[in-house]
Write a protein that holds these residues in place. Structure first.
Motif, mmCIF file in Angstrom:
data_model
loop_
_atom_site.group_PDB
_atom_site.id
_atom_site.type_symbol
_atom_site.label_atom_id
_atom_site.label_comp_id
_atom_site.label_asym_id
_atom_site.label_seq_id
_atom_site.Cartn_x
_atom_site.Cartn_y
_atom_site.Cartn_z
ATOM 1 N N TYR A 497 0.853 -1.182 0.000
ATOM 2 C CA TYR A 497 0.000 0.000 0.000
ATOM 3 C C TYR A 497 0.895 1.240 0.000
ATOM 4 C CZ TYR A 497 -2.996 -3.714 1.752
ATOM 5 O OH TYR A 497 -3.646 -4.910 1.912
ATOM 6 N N GLN A 498 0.539 2.206 -0.840
ATOM 7 C CA GLN A 498 1.349 3.411 -0.953
ATOM 8 C C GLN A 498 0.448 4.626 -1.104
ATOM 9 O OE1 GLN A 498 3.959 3.501 -4.351
ATOM 10 N NE2 GLN A 498 5.059 5.321 -3.668
ATOM 11 N N PHE A 499 0.792 5.689 -0.366
ATOM 12 C CA PHE A 499 0.114 6.974 -0.514
ATOM 13 C C PHE A 499 1.181 8.049 -0.637
ATOM 14 C CE2 PHE A 499 -1.735 10.934 1.059
ATOM 15 C CZ PHE A 499 -2.864 11.030 0.249
ATOM 16 N N GLN A 500 1.004 8.936 -1.619
ATOM 17 C CA GLN A 500 2.008 9.967 -1.877
ATOM 18 C C GLN A 500 1.335 11.276 -2.267
ATOM 19 O OE1 GLN A 500 5.671 9.086 -4.247
ATOM 20 N NE2 GLN A 500 4.862 10.621 -5.654
ATOM 21 N N GLY A 501 1.898 12.368 -1.805
ATOM 22 C CA GLY A 501 1.425 13.685 -2.171
ATOM 23 C C GLY A 501 2.569 14.540 -2.697
ATOM 24 N N GLU A 502 2.267 15.394 -3.665
ATOM 25 C CA GLU A 502 3.247 16.326 -4.213
ATOM 26 C C GLU A 502 2.639 17.729 -4.221
ATOM 27 O OE1 GLU A 502 6.100 14.175 -7.358
ATOM 28 O OE2 GLU A 502 3.974 14.120 -7.931
ATOM 29 N N TYR A 503 3.444 18.713 -3.811
ATOM 30 C CA TYR A 503 2.997 20.097 -3.772
ATOM 31 C C TYR A 503 4.048 20.955 -4.453
ATOM 32 C CZ TYR A 503 1.008 24.457 -2.029
ATOM 33 O OH TYR A 503 0.436 25.697 -1.936
ATOM 34 N N SER A 504 3.616 21.701 -5.459
ATOM 35 C CA SER A 504 4.548 22.540 -6.201
ATOM 36 C C SER A 504 4.283 24.007 -5.895
ATOM 37 C CB SER A 504 4.402 22.290 -7.707
ATOM 38 O OG SER A 504 3.103 22.633 -8.152
ATOM 39 N N ILE A 505 5.348 24.775 -5.730
ATOM 40 C CA ILE A 505 5.247 26.200 -5.497
ATOM 41 C C ILE A 505 6.520 26.867 -6.007
ATOM 42 C CG2 ILE A 505 6.094 25.946 -3.123
ATOM 43 C CD1 ILE A 505 4.393 28.407 -2.392
ATOM 44 N N THR A 506 6.354 27.907 -6.811
ATOM 45 C CA THR A 506 7.464 28.633 -7.417
ATOM 46 C C THR A 506 8.425 27.646 -8.054
ATOM 47 O OG1 THR A 506 7.182 30.222 -5.620
ATOM 48 C CG2 THR A 506 9.041 30.575 -7.100
ATOM 49 N N ASN A 507 9.659 27.554 -7.565
ATOM 50 C CA ASN A 507 10.666 26.674 -8.166
ATOM 51 C C ASN A 507 10.906 25.415 -7.343
ATOM 52 O OD1 ASN A 507 11.272 28.331 -10.437
ATOM 53 N ND2 ASN A 507 12.436 29.699 -9.081
ATOM 54 N N HIS A 508 9.953 25.039 -6.522
ATOM 55 C CA HIS A 508 10.107 23.873 -5.656
ATOM 56 C C HIS A 508 8.986 22.864 -5.912
ATOM 57 C CE1 HIS A 508 13.194 25.563 -2.860
ATOM 58 N NE2 HIS A 508 12.668 26.708 -3.287
ATOM 59 N N LEU A 509 9.334 21.579 -5.836
ATOM 60 C CA LEU A 509 8.367 20.492 -5.839
ATOM 61 C C LEU A 509 8.624 19.646 -4.596
ATOM 62 C CD1 LEU A 509 6.132 18.763 -7.144
ATOM 63 C CD2 LEU A 509 7.952 17.491 -8.320
ATOM 64 N N PHE A 510 7.672 19.687 -3.660
ATOM 65 C CA PHE A 510 7.796 18.920 -2.419
ATOM 66 C C PHE A 510 7.047 17.605 -2.573
ATOM 67 C CE2 PHE A 510 8.090 23.401 -1.194
ATOM 68 C CZ PHE A 510 9.295 23.401 -0.492
ATOM 69 N N LYS A 511 7.686 16.550 -2.140
ATOM 70 C CA LYS A 511 7.099 15.210 -2.221
ATOM 71 C C LYS A 511 7.190 14.542 -0.858
ATOM 72 C CE LYS A 511 8.192 12.376 -5.580
ATOM 73 N NZ LYS A 511 8.945 11.415 -6.424
ATOM 74 N N ALA A 512 6.103 13.853 -0.468
ATOM 75 C CA ALA A 512 6.112 13.069 0.767
ATOM 76 C C ALA A 512 5.226 11.846 0.555
ATOM 77 C CB ALA A 512 5.612 13.886 1.951
ATOM 78 N N GLY A 513 5.625 10.723 1.151
ATOM 79 C CA GLY A 513 4.843 9.511 0.961
ATOM 80 C C GLY A 513 5.117 8.479 2.032
ATOM 81 N N ILE A 514 4.222 7.508 2.116
ATOM 82 C CA ILE A 514 4.378 6.373 3.024
ATOM 83 C C ILE A 514 4.039 5.099 2.263
ATOM 84 C CG2 ILE A 514 3.955 7.635 5.170
ATOM 85 C CD1 ILE A 514 1.053 6.681 5.035
ATOM 86 N N THR A 515 4.693 4.014 2.634
ATOM 87 C CA THR A 515 4.482 2.703 2.013
ATOM 88 C C THR A 515 4.475 1.641 3.099
ATOM 89 O OG1 THR A 515 5.610 3.380 -0.015
ATOM 90 C CG2 THR A 515 5.361 1.036 0.341
ATOM 91 N N ALA A 516 3.577 0.691 2.960
ATOM 92 C CA ALA A 516 3.562 -0.482 3.846
ATOM 93 C C ALA A 516 3.522 -1.730 2.975
ATOM 94 C CB ALA A 516 2.358 -0.443 4.774
ATOM 95 N N ARG A 517 4.454 -2.637 3.209
ATOM 96 C CA ARG A 517 4.527 -3.875 2.429
ATOM 97 C C ARG A 517 4.447 -5.070 3.369
ATOM 98 N NH1 ARG A 517 8.874 -7.472 1.131
ATOM 99 N NH2 ARG A 517 8.388 -8.725 -0.716
#
Length: 701
Positions: A497-517
């Motif tokens: 199971y995986q959930f991930q979010g991405e947020y972009s602003i100006t010249n940055h792309l922030f990524k965060a996520g969690i995974t359970a296997r």
């Protein structure tokens, strides 16, 4: 035992000329479009950017921020797309024929003061991940010449890939690829984000079946990367292969193929000598995709079947085999052993024969459903199944006639399903959720079953002074499942199971996520649990007078009590910031953390603890791996790119290694050997009679 770890430092320094190929995340199945909107050099805020995937009508809409930038993620790969930009006070600007590649961001910098409809003729894409990598789209894949139709053949287009084409290994053990020197067992292979490699680690080719997990005609894009440094990548320390399956569209598309080989298509003489050949090979398949509901629901499906025959290399005189049995071993001698067994022994067990040919098969099929829920949400469901089988002729040689009951069918199957949901919540925030399940079976099935002893009969007429080995002037006949097939089964189930979010602003792309296997390996391997008998002569066999018996089993008498069976979890979390320093320089920095919950423990061996001062019950439970990673990319010119990175990679350790403490305790099994002597019997008890499953001599090669 600790996990394998590798520090990848200074990964890449590459110059790519003209048609530069790039890619990919190991688990990635989507693409992205970003850029800026200006007019006469000034940023245009609140401009509407609309993407339409022409084949399906899939839409994605966003608007520019105050600095004129925009970013759209979670997009279907391929194309063509039409990109339209609208802003108050300016005419619309349209980009046609935009094609997206997996794991890449297509860049569009639009000047609304320049009025034109633009047809894109070259890729403006940039990597989401740095490092040496190669991507092949459907057209490039169809142009690859491959006899086996194995996706690993596609990987050879990458300069850092080497494939084992020696022919020394067959089936799932053959064709392994090394990426920048990696062991094939430690690569990650993904199909629509679901792992397709042998997680247990016995297959030296890295895959679970002989000819790959999917039909090549069903692949939309294929990518290979040596060391993808993006923190989303985990659970491997080698390279990565990423396969994205084709999706349906508003039009029906299909293909069908067939090829064959028979005796009339091969030579019949070698150096003027006529040879007997048996050639029969067929391979056929089909792919079909199209709409279920126009602009909303689509399907894609594929099927492939392969059948051939494999000639037995050894045989009795007159059999036509390439190698003839030695020491006077004839078909009449083999028949006499079979007749003695059928007459003198009260058993209906079939001994079989030395068949001249055996079948080899490979079959695979897949299905994919895509659903455009709305302009902001879409989902896909992918199912795939693959199986292959071949006959392994155990112990057959010029001096040993092993009958077919001593052989076994190597049957492998791999079944997986994945659900993926992509959502664009705002102009800046996108998420995806992925749930997968997978079931892998590795079965070794003797034709007459496993419930019988391994029997060797020396074809000497009578015994000599050495009762426990065959006189070198004679050959042997063997029947019954070989000693390593008596209690042998392997299955691995996996849920992720995986959930991930991405947020972009100006010249940055922030990524965060969690995974359970969740992994559920089951491995039963207790050799000789049905007994290993040796008869020193034909006369002894007729009289039922064995010269040797070796028996090994669990100390309880039930082989299942010595099996490796557990359930464990791997939890992962990651964060990353990707920064566009300039239009030509990009830097990414992040960290990934993996932890392991392994609740079961091996059987305690008090002798081991007394001898070594520590317990044999240590596992990977509670281990936490912190993996920082940094990478960068500099586009020196349109034709030259310099990329590099360093970081820590961990995970993907085959379960055959982490499971070794469970089925190699030195305490759960025992054995007894009884040898006939001139005056009676000699018996030895308590020593395991075979090496552990996990220790082939070439494990590290």
């Amino acid at each position: 035992m600790s996990l394998s770890r590798r520090l990848a430092q200074g990964v890449a320094l590459t110059a790519l000329l003209c048609a530069m190929s790039t890619a990919v995340f190991a688990q990635e199945t989507t693409s992205a479009v970003s850029g800026s909107v200006t007019a006469n050099g000034k940023a245009v805020a609140k401009a509407t950017v609309t993407l339409v995937h022409t084949p399906t009508g899939t839409r994605a809409v966003t608007s520019t921020e105050s600095g004129g930038g925009f970013d759209l993620r979670g997009l279907r790969i391929g194309g063509p797309y039409t990109v339209t930009i609208n802003a108050a006070g300016y005419p619309a600007k349209t980009y046609n024929n935009v094609f997206l590649q997996v794991g890449q961001t297509f860049n569009i910098d639009a000047d609304l003061a320049e009025v034109a409809e633009i047809v894109v003729t070259a890729s403006a894409a940039r990597n989401n991940d740095q490092g040496p990598k190669t991507v092949l789209n459907a057209d490039a894949i169809s142009a690859v010449v491959t006899v086996s139709r194995d996706p690993r053949d596609l990987a050879r287009h990458d300069i850092l890939v080497a494939q084992d084409l020696s022919g020394g290994r067959s089936g799932a053990n053959g064709g392994g690829i090394s990426i920048a020197g990696s062991n094939p067992r430690f690569n990650r292979i993904a199909v629509d984000g679901v792992s397709a490699q042998d997680n247990f680690g016995l297959a030296q080719g890295g895959l679970t079946t002989a000819r790959g997990p999917v039909n090549l005609d069903a692949i939309e894009q294929f990518a290979v990367a040596a060391a993808p440094t993006d923190v989303e990548n985990g659970d491997f320390v080698g390279g990565s292969l990423n396969i994205v399956m084709k999706s349906g569209s508003n039009n029906f598309h299909g293909s069908i193929f067939t090829n064959y080989l028979n005796d009339g298509l091969v030579g019949k003489k070698i150096e003027g000598n006529r040879i007997k050949t048996v050639q029969s090979q067929t391979n056929y398949g089909a792919f079909l995709s199209g709409p279920i509901i126009k602009d909303t629901l689509f399907f894609a499906a594929s099927y492939e079947n392969y059948q051939t025959v494999d000639s037995t290399p050894n045989g009795a005189p007159g059999s036509g085999a390439a190698n003839i049995f030695q020491n006077g071993l004839t078909q009449a001698t083999i028949d006499s052993v079979v007749n003695t067994y059928n007459t003198n022994y009260a058993s209906k067990f079939s001994l079989g024969s030395v068949a001249p040919t055996e079948a080899q098969t490979d079959k695979k099929y897949s299905a994919k459903i895509d659903w455009n829920i709305s302009d902001k949400h879409r989902a896909s469901l992918t199912y795939r199944y693959a199986e292959s089988s071949s006959i392994q002729r155990t112990d057959l040689s010029n001096t040993t006639a092993s009958l077919s009951s001593h052989w076994y069918k190597q049957f492998n199957s791999d079944e997986a399903t994945t659900l993926e949901i992509h959502s664009n919540w705002t102009d800046r925030l996108t998420t995806f959720f992925k749930a997968t399940t997978r079931d892998y079976n590795n079965m070794q099935l003797p034709p007459s079953g496993q419930n019988y002893a391994d029997v060797t009969v020396c074809t000497a007429p009578t015994s000599d002074a050495v009762l426990t080995s065959c006189n070198s002037l004679y050959s042997s006949v063997r029947f019954g499942p070989d000693q390593f097939r008596h209690a042998n089964a392997l299955r691995e189930q996996e849920n992720r199971y995986q959930f991930q979010g991405e947020y972009s602003i100006t010249n940055h792309l922030f990524k965060a996520g969690i995974t359970a296997r969740q992994a559920k390996p089951y491995d039963l391997f207790v050799p000789q649990s049905r007994g290993l008998y040796y008869f020193d002569s034909l006369a002894d066999f007729a009289a039922g007078k064995a010269s040797s018996l070796t028996y090994q089993n669990s100390v309880t008498g039930n082989p299942q009590d010595a099996a490796f069976k557990t359930t464990y979890w791997t939890y992962s979390g990651y964060v990353q910031d990707t920064m566009n320093i300039t239009d030509d320089i990009k830097v990414a920095a992040g960290v990934r953390v993996d932890s392991f919950k392994y609740p079961d423990k091996p059987i305690l061996n008090p002798n081991f603890k007394a001898r070594n001062g520590f317990s044999n019950q240590k596992t990977i439970d509670g281990i936490v791996m912190v993996m920082p990673r940094v990478s960068g990319e500099w586009k020196v010119s349109p034709d030259i790119k310099v990329s590099g990175g360093f970081g820590l990679f961990a995970g993907g350790t085959p379960d055959v290694l982490t499971g070794a403490p469970f089925y190699n305790t030195g305490y759960a099994t025992t054995s007894v050997t009884i040898n006939r002597t001139a005056t009676g019997f000699a018996e030895t008890t308590g020593t395991p009679a075979s090496p552990p499953r996990w220790a082939p001599p070439d494990w590290t090669t």
